[in-house]
Design a protein around this motif. Structure first.
Motif, PDB file in Angstrom:
ATOM      1  N   LYS A 200      47.658  19.841  30.120  1.00  0.00           N
ATOM      2  CA  LYS A 200      48.986  19.815  30.740  1.00  0.00           C
ATOM      3  C   LYS A 200      49.347  21.172  31.348  1.00  0.00           C
ATOM      4  O   LYS A 200      49.916  21.238  32.448  1.00  0.00           O
ATOM      5  N   LYS A 201      48.986  22.242  30.654  1.00  0.00           N
ATOM      6  CA  LYS A 201      49.381  23.581  31.100  1.00  0.00           C
ATOM      7  C   LYS A 201      48.438  24.183  32.147  1.00  0.00           C
ATOM      8  O   LYS A 201      48.856  25.003  32.968  1.00  0.00           O
ATOM      9  N   THR A 202      47.162  23.794  32.106  1.00  0.00           N
ATOM     10  CA  THR A 202      46.179  24.413  33.000  1.00  0.00           C
ATOM     11  C   THR A 202      45.594  23.454  34.031  1.00  0.00           C
ATOM     12  O   THR A 202      44.979  23.901  35.004  1.00  0.00           O
ATOM     13  N   GLY A 203      45.752  22.151  33.806  1.00  0.00           N
ATOM     14  CA  GLY A 203      45.121  21.183  34.682  1.00  0.00           C
ATOM     15  C   GLY A 203      43.645  20.999  34.410  1.00  0.00           C
ATOM     16  O   GLY A 203      42.935  20.351  35.179  1.00  0.00           O
ATOM     17  N   LEU A 204      43.162  21.565  33.292  1.00  0.00           N
ATOM     18  CA  LEU A 204      41.745  21.492  32.939  1.00  0.00           C
ATOM     19  C   LEU A 204      41.546  20.632  31.695  1.00  0.00           C
ATOM     20  O   LEU A 204      42.186  20.853  30.670  1.00  0.00           O
ATOM     21  N   LEU A 205      40.646  19.677  31.800  1.00  0.00           N
ATOM     22  CA  LEU A 205      40.323  18.821  30.666  1.00  0.00           C
ATOM     23  C   LEU A 205      39.006  19.274  30.045  1.00  0.00           C
ATOM     24  O   LEU A 205      37.990  19.393  30.728  1.00  0.00           O
ATOM     25  N   ILE A 206      39.050  19.553  28.735  1.00  0.00           N
ATOM     26  CA  ILE A 206      37.847  19.922  27.980  1.00  0.00           C
ATOM     27  C   ILE A 206      37.837  19.107  26.696  1.00  0.00           C
ATOM     28  O   ILE A 206      38.881  18.900  26.068  1.00  0.00           O
ATOM     29  N   ASP A 207      36.682  18.686  26.296  1.00  0.00           N
ATOM     30  CA  ASP A 207      36.537  17.916  25.066  1.00  0.00           C
ATOM     31  C   ASP A 207      36.621  18.853  23.861  1.00  0.00           C
ATOM     32  O   ASP A 207      35.679  19.575  23.551  1.00  0.00           O
ATOM     33  N   GLY A 208      37.787  18.876  23.197  1.00  0.00           N
ATOM     34  CA  GLY A 208      37.975  19.702  22.007  1.00  0.00           C
ATOM     35  C   GLY A 208      37.833  21.184  22.254  1.00  0.00           C
ATOM     36  O   GLY A 208      36.960  21.842  21.673  1.00  0.00           O
ATOM     37  N   PRO A 209      38.663  21.776  23.116  1.00  0.00           N
ATOM     38  CA  PRO A 209      38.522  23.197  23.460  1.00  0.00           C
ATOM     39  C   PRO A 209      38.767  24.131  22.273  1.00  0.00           C
ATOM     40  O   PRO A 209      39.659  23.905  21.450  1.00  0.00           O
TER      41      PRO A 209
END
Length: 233
Positions: A200-209
């Protein structure tokens, strides 16, 4: 003195223009390259050197406060971006002047499964390893496999050394431990980031950052500030 020796530069240029005028396009290109390739190459080399030197001088004007890499991310938003979160929000949070850089690279992808390794992933791993060895990297945000890979080699700072006792107590349930291959000890190598909140804050989706601070980071104070910024400490 021969007629050629008595020619002025103006005469020579007039003759060159006449020669070129009588040629077709292909012959013109061949003639220009054949007779003028050395000066042409010299000009291009000179321009390249001038641009490179100017770029280096310009870049050296800016001190780097933090260098962060975000691995295996997928950009999912058009309304927000990593720059908004890091280079604007975080910059404002720590009151960082405009002539100091925050570098965030979110284009790299890694895989540690042998079946998925190829020339591209080997090159990415070599690039990242070079950044770590040369102390160019301060913070890594990645999936569990990335943090495990570098954490087992003692690549990360124990967060107990960075966070105050009060801060550590607040995030202890989010701490990610990795066992060192050398010492066999569990190290607080990272801190789990809420996946949905990060997207939501960065626009980046990562699996379990997971966020980790490099063991040889030269900007650990700023990395500490980043943790405080991200987790509201």
């Amino acid at each position: 003195m021969t007629p050629y020796e008595d020619k002025t530069i103006k005469d020579s240029l007039r003759e060159e223009r006449k020669k070129l005028k009588d040629m077709n396009g292909k012959d013109k290109l061949w003639y220009i390259w054949e007779y003028y390739k050395i000066p042409i190459i010299s000009v291009f080399v000179s321009l390249f050197l001038i641009i490179s030197i100017a770029s280096a001088i310009y870049s050296n004007r800016f001190e780097t406060a933090l260098n962060c890499v975000i691995l295996n991310s997928q950009f999912t938003s058009e309304s927000t971006s990593p720059d908004d979160y890091f280079d604007k929000g975080f910059r404002q949070y720590i009151n960082l002047p405009e002539d100091t850089k925050i570098e965030v690279n979110h284009s790299m992808s890694l895989s540690f499964e042998e079946s998925a390794m190829n020339d591209f992933t080997y090159a990415e791993l070599a690039k990242l390893s070079a950044m770590i060895t040369s102390k160019e990297l301060d913070v890594m945000i990645g999936r569990k496999d990335s943090i495990d890979h570098f954490g087992k080699m003692d690549g990360f700072t124990d967060l107990k050394e960075i966070l105050s006792p009060e801060e550590y107590e607040k995030v202890k349930d989010k701490i990610y431990f990795v066992t060192s291959d050398e010492t066999g000890q569990k190290v607080a190598a990272g801190i789990l980031i809420d996946e949905a909140d990060f997207e939501k804050k960065t626009g980046l989706l990562i699996d379990g950052p997971i966020l980790s601070v490099m063991i040889n980071s030269t900007h650990k104070d700023t990395a500490h500030d980043l943790i405080r910024y991200m987790f509201g400490l």
